[in-house]
Design a protein around this motif. Structure first.
Motif, PDB file in Angstrom:
ATOM      1  N   MET A   1       0.716  61.430  42.586  1.00 32.04           N
ATOM      2  CA  MET A   1       0.576  62.645  42.428  1.00 32.04           C
ATOM      3  C   MET A   1       1.334  63.309  41.288  1.00 32.04           C
ATOM      4  O   MET A   1       0.908  64.457  40.760  1.00 32.04           O
ATOM      5  CB  MET A   1       1.211  63.459  43.719  1.00 32.04           C
ATOM      6  N   GLY A   3       1.470  61.817  38.371  1.00 31.78           N
ATOM      7  CA  GLY A   3       0.880  61.229  37.305  1.00 31.78           C
ATOM      8  C   GLY A   3       1.288  60.196  36.840  1.00 31.78           C
ATOM      9  O   GLY A   3       1.126  59.425  35.674  1.00 31.78           O
ATOM     10  N   ASN A   4       2.848  59.512  37.196  1.00 37.29           N
ATOM     11  CA  ASN A   4       3.318  58.441  36.661  1.00 37.29           C
ATOM     12  C   ASN A   4       4.386  57.800  37.688  1.00 37.29           C
ATOM     13  O   ASN A   4       4.814  58.556  38.593  1.00 37.29           O
ATOM     14  CB  ASN A   4       4.174  58.819  35.531  1.00 37.29           C
ATOM     15  N   ARG A  33      -5.132  56.347  50.401  1.00 40.98           N
ATOM     16  CA  ARG A  33      -5.147  57.593  49.566  1.00 40.98           C
ATOM     17  C   ARG A  33      -4.738  56.861  48.065  1.00 40.98           C
ATOM     18  O   ARG A  33      -5.403  57.629  47.063  1.00 40.98           O
ATOM     19  CB  ARG A  33      -4.016  58.556  49.767  1.00 40.98           C
ATOM     20  N   ILE A  34      -3.977  56.184  47.974  1.00 33.61           N
ATOM     21  CA  ILE A  34      -3.409  55.767  46.555  1.00 33.61           C
ATOM     22  C   ILE A  34      -4.435  54.324  46.134  1.00 33.61           C
ATOM     23  O   ILE A  34      -4.476  54.403  44.694  1.00 33.61           O
ATOM     24  CB  ILE A  34      -2.170  55.261  46.674  1.00 33.61           C
ATOM     25  N   PRO A  36      -7.736  54.026  45.705  1.00 34.75           N
ATOM     26  CA  PRO A  36      -8.626  54.612  44.533  1.00 34.75           C
ATOM     27  C   PRO A  36      -8.088  54.847  43.384  1.00 34.75           C
ATOM     28  O   PRO A  36      -8.535  54.894  42.285  1.00 34.75           O
ATOM     29  CB  PRO A  36      -9.464  55.788  45.323  1.00 34.75           C
ATOM     30  N   THR A  37      -6.841  55.459  43.298  1.00 35.03           N
ATOM     31  CA  THR A  37      -5.980  56.069  42.102  1.00 35.03           C
ATOM     32  C   THR A  37      -5.382  54.736  41.346  1.00 35.03           C
ATOM     33  O   THR A  37      -5.699  54.720  40.160  1.00 35.03           O
ATOM     34  CB  THR A  37      -5.021  57.054  42.863  1.00 35.03           C
ATOM     35  N   THR A  38      -5.113  53.854  42.051  1.00 35.28           N
ATOM     36  CA  THR A  38      -4.623  52.622  41.547  1.00 35.28           C
ATOM     37  C   THR A  38      -5.656  51.926  40.738  1.00 35.28           C
ATOM     38  O   THR A  38      -5.373  51.650  39.806  1.00 35.28           O
ATOM     39  CB  THR A  38      -3.971  51.714  42.510  1.00 35.28           C
ATOM     40  N   SER A  40      -8.369  52.995  39.520  1.00 37.18           N
ATOM     41  CA  SER A  40      -9.109  53.952  38.313  1.00 37.18           C
ATOM     42  C   SER A  40      -8.088  53.893  37.387  1.00 37.18           C
ATOM     43  O   SER A  40      -8.679  54.123  36.160  1.00 37.18           O
ATOM     44  CB  SER A  40      -9.370  55.086  38.902  1.00 37.18           C
ATOM     45  N   THR A  42      -5.578  55.784  37.032  1.00 34.17           N
ATOM     46  CA  THR A  42      -5.215  57.397  36.615  1.00 34.17           C
ATOM     47  C   THR A  42      -3.658  57.398  36.699  1.00 34.17           C
ATOM     48  O   THR A  42      -3.130  58.384  36.259  1.00 34.17           O
ATOM     49  CB  THR A  42      -6.041  58.081  37.286  1.00 34.17           C
ATOM     50  N   CYS A  43      -2.980  56.575  37.164  1.00 34.28           N
ATOM     51  CA  CYS A  43      -1.541  56.653  37.537  1.00 34.28           C
ATOM     52  C   CYS A  43      -0.737  55.821  37.021  1.00 34.28           C
ATOM     53  O   CYS A  43      -0.508  54.533  37.596  1.00 34.28           O
ATOM     54  CB  CYS A  43      -1.196  56.966  39.136  1.00 34.28           C
TER      55      CYS A  43
END
Length: 138
Positions: A1, A3-4, A33-34, A36-38, A40, A42-43
């Motif tokens: 959330m 961004g890093n 939750r995390i 898909p972010t991982t 991609s 984006t974090c």
């Protein structure tokens, strides 16, 4: 959330998984939750290798010896293997998870994950494995 994820936080999360007495649904929900972010990217700072290290720490934790928790962790490790395009490893983790608890929901979810990621034959192989072990458990 944010961004890093600072490296110190990764290390702290690993220590927490290695020493917690309850993994519960908090980790499972966060993981859902995390991931898909991982995947991609984006974090920055959070990688699938980091997620794998959290799961491995949980599997090494003597406080998390119950089969339900281990099953959940192995299932998550299989999902990471799929994200890393390692379907054979994913299938192996899903089979290990089923050996800890012969639950149709786990088999169906894992088979669906394999199929969704382009490996429907492996999904069917997992369902055959489930059917085989379920027959001998009865």
């Amino acid at each position: 959330m944010m961004g890093n994820v600072p490296k110190g936080d990764i290390a702290s999360a690993r220590v927490a998984m290695r020493s917690t007495s309850i993994a519960g649904t908090l980790f499972l929900n966060w993981f859902d939750r995390i991931l898909p972010t991982t995947i991609s990217g984006t974090c920055p700072g959070l990688t699938t290798d980091n997620l794998s290290s959290f799961i491995d720490a949980g599997l090494e934790n003597p406080n998390l010896e119950n089969n339900g928790t281990k099953q959940d962790l192995l299932y998550l490790r299989g999902r990471i293997a799929l994200a890393q395009r390692r379907p054979d490893d994913a299938l192996a983790d899903f089979e290990k998870a089923l050996m800890l608890g012969i639950r149709p929901g786990v088999a169906l979810e894992a088979a669906a994950a394999l199929g969704t990621e382009g490996h429907p034959a492996k999904g069917l192989q997992l369902l055959d494995f489930y059917e085989h072990i379920e027959q001998y458990a009865a």
